[in-house]
Design a protein around this motif. Structure first.
Motif, PDB file in Angstrom:
ATOM      1  N   PRO A   1       0.496  -1.393   0.077  1.00  0.00           N
ATOM      2  CA  PRO A   1      -0.273   0.401  -0.479  1.00  0.00           C
ATOM      3  C   PRO A   1       0.420   1.173  -0.066  1.00  0.00           C
ATOM      4  O   PRO A   1       0.136   2.427  -0.170  1.00  0.00           O
ATOM      5  N   SER A   2       2.135   0.988   0.623  1.00  0.00           N
ATOM      6  CA  SER A   2       2.717   2.856   0.527  1.00  0.00           C
ATOM      7  C   SER A   2       3.482   3.290  -0.789  1.00  0.00           C
ATOM      8  O   SER A   2       3.032   4.389  -1.021  1.00  0.00           O
ATOM      9  N   VAL A   3       2.755   2.103  -2.186  1.00  0.00           N
ATOM     10  CA  VAL A   3       3.321   2.779  -3.746  1.00  0.00           C
ATOM     11  C   VAL A   3       1.881   3.550  -4.129  1.00  0.00           C
ATOM     12  O   VAL A   3       1.455   3.396  -5.003  1.00  0.00           O
ATOM     13  N   VAL A   4      -0.110   2.513  -3.044  1.00  0.00           N
ATOM     14  CA  VAL A   4      -0.225   3.204  -3.874  1.00  0.00           C
ATOM     15  C   VAL A   4      -0.944   4.090  -2.949  1.00  0.00           C
ATOM     16  O   VAL A   4      -0.983   5.325  -2.483  1.00  0.00           O
ATOM     17  N   HIS A   5      -1.947   4.999  -4.044  1.00  0.00           N
ATOM     18  CA  HIS A   5      -2.685   6.469  -3.863  1.00  0.00           C
ATOM     19  C   HIS A   5      -2.946   6.400  -2.584  1.00  0.00           C
ATOM     20  O   HIS A   5      -4.076   5.267  -1.798  1.00  0.00           O
ATOM     21  N   ALA A   6      -3.236   7.393  -2.050  1.00  0.00           N
ATOM     22  CA  ALA A   6      -3.758   6.947  -0.769  1.00  0.00           C
ATOM     23  C   ALA A   6      -5.271   7.388  -0.569  1.00  0.00           C
ATOM     24  O   ALA A   6      -5.801   5.760   0.076  1.00  0.00           O
ATOM     25  N   ASP A   7      -6.189   7.511  -1.543  1.00  0.00           N
ATOM     26  CA  ASP A   7      -7.511   7.478  -2.036  1.00  0.00           C
ATOM     27  C   ASP A   7      -8.053   5.451  -1.731  1.00  0.00           C
ATOM     28  O   ASP A   7      -9.038   5.636  -1.733  1.00  0.00           O
ATOM     29  N   ASP A   8      -6.923   5.253  -2.446  1.00  0.00           N
ATOM     30  CA  ASP A   8      -7.328   4.072  -3.094  1.00  0.00           C
ATOM     31  C   ASP A   8      -6.841   2.689  -1.493  1.00  0.00           C
ATOM     32  O   ASP A   8      -6.969   1.241  -2.898  1.00  0.00           O
ATOM     33  N   GLN A   9      -6.203   3.061  -1.257  1.00  0.00           N
ATOM     34  CA  GLN A   9      -5.680   2.099  -0.340  1.00  0.00           C
ATOM     35  C   GLN A   9      -5.965   1.255   0.747  1.00  0.00           C
ATOM     36  O   GLN A   9      -6.134   0.017   0.557  1.00  0.00           O
ATOM     37  N   PRO A  10      -7.752   1.792   0.901  1.00  0.00           N
ATOM     38  CA  PRO A  10      -8.653   0.928   1.652  1.00  0.00           C
ATOM     39  C   PRO A  10      -9.040  -0.016   0.640  1.00  0.00           C
ATOM     40  O   PRO A  10      -9.010  -1.292   1.332  1.00  0.00           O
ATOM     41  N   LYS A  11      -8.997  -0.293  -1.329  1.00  0.00           N
ATOM     42  CA  LYS A  11      -9.951  -0.465  -1.628  1.00  0.00           C
ATOM     43  C   LYS A  11      -8.979  -1.974  -2.078  1.00  0.00           C
ATOM     44  O   LYS A  11      -9.493  -2.894  -2.157  1.00  0.00           O
ATOM     45  N   LEU A  12      -7.029  -1.415  -2.267  1.00  0.00           N
ATOM     46  CA  LEU A  12      -6.419  -2.687  -1.984  1.00  0.00           C
ATOM     47  C   LEU A  12      -5.991  -3.180  -1.254  1.00  0.00           C
ATOM     48  O   LEU A  12      -5.981  -4.161  -1.106  1.00  0.00           O
ATOM     49  N   THR A  13      -6.421  -2.776   0.207  1.00  0.00           N
ATOM     50  CA  THR A  13      -6.366  -3.765   1.702  1.00  0.00           C
ATOM     51  C   THR A  13      -7.621  -4.278   1.640  1.00  0.00           C
ATOM     52  O   THR A  13      -7.538  -5.942   1.741  1.00  0.00           O
ATOM     53  N   ALA A  14      -9.118  -4.285   0.996  1.00  0.00           N
ATOM     54  CA  ALA A  14      -9.771  -4.771   1.087  1.00  0.00           C
ATOM     55  C   ALA A  14      -9.814  -6.131   0.142  1.00  0.00           C
ATOM     56  O   ALA A  14     -10.608  -7.019   0.578  1.00  0.00           O
ATOM     57  N   MET A  15      -9.337  -5.802  -1.211  1.00  0.00           N
ATOM     58  CA  MET A  15      -9.593  -7.044  -2.146  1.00  0.00           C
ATOM     59  C   MET A  15      -8.255  -7.717  -1.598  1.00  0.00           C
ATOM     60  O   MET A  15      -8.868  -9.216  -1.691  1.00  0.00           O
ATOM     61  N   VAL A  16      -7.209  -7.797  -1.122  1.00  0.00           N
ATOM     62  CA  VAL A  16      -6.096  -8.339  -0.260  1.00  0.00           C
ATOM     63  C   VAL A  16      -6.551  -9.403   0.675  1.00  0.00           C
ATOM     64  O   VAL A  16      -6.456 -10.735   0.873  1.00  0.00           O
ATOM     65  N   THR A  17      -6.914  -9.100   1.373  1.00  0.00           N
ATOM     66  CA  THR A  17      -7.745  -9.643   3.100  1.00  0.00           C
ATOM     67  C   THR A  17      -9.174 -10.379   2.137  1.00  0.00           C
ATOM     68  O   THR A  17      -9.037 -11.386   2.576  1.00  0.00           O
ATOM     69  N   ASP A  18      -9.994 -10.604   0.914  1.00  0.00           N
ATOM     70  CA  ASP A  18     -10.898 -11.110   0.806  1.00  0.00           C
ATOM     71  C   ASP A  18     -10.187 -12.081   0.057  1.00  0.00           C
ATOM     72  O   ASP A  18     -10.998 -12.861  -0.253  1.00  0.00           O
TER      73      ASP A  18
END
Length: 474
Positions: free
Chosen positions: A142-159
């Motif tokens: 997530p450190s290279v992901v745009h701040a607004d999109d970090q929650p989206k990436l975290t949710a996808m990986v968790t799922d």
């Protein structure tokens, strides 16, 4: 690395090289054809004022881009995970426009047991990372992901890791060079022998230019739709304004008070048949306070609601001055002054006639307009025009006035210059004069108008036109 067993299917076998080569050949041939059509249809520049041209150009570029992308993907599929930097000669122009990153596909695997990560060389380039650096772990990604999109990436990986759901989504990355790219990630959990999630595998594709092309298509399409809506609205307003100003053009225009030597009138407006916006042509017949009759036709150059509005202003001025007793030549002089001094100057032509039923005389003047046609005893002729230039062409223009004595049964025909359907044909006056025998046999003005419509009312016409016929009573 041993072959993976995915959560929903076994690993597929790579296609035969010859099959992929055939697909690459077909893709490149289609790419060349589409790019050639794009160059032929849109050229090298696009008119910034034409939304349809911009929309067409954007669609062509999107098609070329997607085919170019498909070509590189197939090449990667054929050659394996090595980086593909070679660009086929026939695609060099497209590649230079869209950039080298648009077709790269990178892959990665994150081992949950050892917390190790393995990246392909393409993924380093997509994310703008130094190939010598260690690949980012899932916690570091997530450190290279745009701040607004970090929650989206975290949710996808968790799922994916907890519920075994495939990853399929887009997010923005902030590269070290300050640029922001959009990437599409597709991934799946990789199961070990006992069915537990051992690692996560993903493919990452840079779709920045693809999304830009899609946005361009969407924006130009919306612009085209807005432009069409505006054009339709303006056309409707112009038609409504014209119909409100002009007298009814279905049936005869009989004056409210008949008199010996009076006029039987009929008129018609013919719209353009080539899809052009409505123009500024007019006709009018008005019984004046002194018992005389005003007959007028004319038109302003241009099309659209602005021109129709100007036509309404001109016709209102003609009526007002005619009612006040202004003679035709003087009336045209004032019209010229009005048009020359208006906020949006334009050009126009007009024919103004004043018929005296008691003396059976026609006083008339013209401003760069076709002369009235007089039909008598089975023949026709154009009246000799007095001096007159286009309205708005010059300041202080002088207009001459002519007079013609008429007889019972004479037919006057006034028309605007858009009557001839197509350029290059015989002049309208010559074709109208050839109708003299049929017009002489007609019983009234409405039947005379029908004769004219039989000749001019069908076929392709590039501009609006008006026709007014007046038969002298007994």
């Amino acid at each position: 690395m041993p072959p993976h067993v995915f959560a929903d299917r076994p690993t597929g076998q790579p296609p035969e090289r010859g099959t992929v080569d055939a697909l690459i050949t077909q893709t490149r041939r289609l790419l060349g054809d589409v790019d050639a059509v794009r160059r032929e249809k849109t050229g090298t520049t696009v008119d910034a004022t034409d939304p349809e041209a911009r929309w067409q150009r954007a669609l062509y570029e999107l098609a070329v881009h997607q085919l170019n992308d498909l070509d590189r993907h197939l090449a990667q599929l054929r050659d394996g995970p090595a980086t593909h930097d070679n660009v086929p000669p026939q695609r060099a122009g497209t590649e230079s426009r869209t950039g080298s990153l648009i077709s790269r596909v990178g892959s990665a695997e994150w081992n949950l047991l050892t917390d190790e990560a393995s990246w392909s060389g393409e993924l380093y380039q997509i994310l703008g990372r130094d190939p010598a650096a260690a690949p980012l772990t899932l916690d570091e990604l997530p450190s290279v992901v745009h701040a607004d999109d970090q929650p989206k990436l975290t949710a996808m990986v968790t799922d994916c890791l907890i519920d075994g759901k495939p990853i399929d989504g887009e997010f923005r990355i902030a590269r070290a060079d300050g640029s922001v790219r959009t990437v599409h990630m597709m991934g799946e959990p990789v199961l070990d022998a006992d069915g537990s999630t051992a690692s996560m595998w993903a493919v990452v594709r840079d779709v920045s230019e693809l999304r830009r092309s899609q946005r361009a298509v969407s924006e130009t399409r919306d612009s085209l739709q807005r432009q069409r809506h505006i054009a339709q609205t303006e056309h409707r307003l112009a038609v409504e304004l014209q119909e409100a100003v002009l007298p009814p053009w279905r049936g005869s225009l009989r004056l409210p008070h008949g008199a010996p030597g009076g006029l039987d009138l009929s008129a018609r407006h013919l719209p353009a048949t080539t899809g052009s916006p409505i123009g500024g042509d007019w006709y009018d017949a008005l019984e004046l306070p002194d018992g005389q009759t005003l007959l007028t036709v004319g038109g302003l150059t241009g099309h659209g609601v602005g021109v129709t509005s100007g036509m309404a202003m001109m016709l209102g001025a003609v009526r007002g001055m005619a009612v006040s007793g202004t003679r035709p030549a003087e009336l045209l002089g004032w019209l010229n002054h009005l048009l020359d001094s208006s906020a949006q100057p334009s050009l126009g032509s007009a024919l103004c006639c004043r018929y005296d039923p008691a003396a059976r005389t026609l006083a008339w003047a013209q401003a760069g307009h076709p002369a009235p046609l007089l039909f008598r005893d089975g023949t026709g002729r154009a009246l000799t025009p007095p001096e007159g230039v286009l309205l708005g062409a010059t300041t202080g223009a002088a207009y001459g006035q002519a007079e013609e004595t008429l007889r019972s049964g004479d037919l006057l025909l006034l028309h605007t210059d858009g009557l001839v359907p197509r350029r290059g044909e015989t002049a309208a006056a010559g074709r109208l004069l050839a109708l003299a025998p049929r017009l002489t046999e007609a019983r009234d003005a409405q039947e005379c108008l029908s004769v004219v419509m039989d000749e001019f009312g069908v076929g392709e016409r590039e501009d609006d036109a008006c026709v007014l016929v007046a038969r002298i009573g007994s």
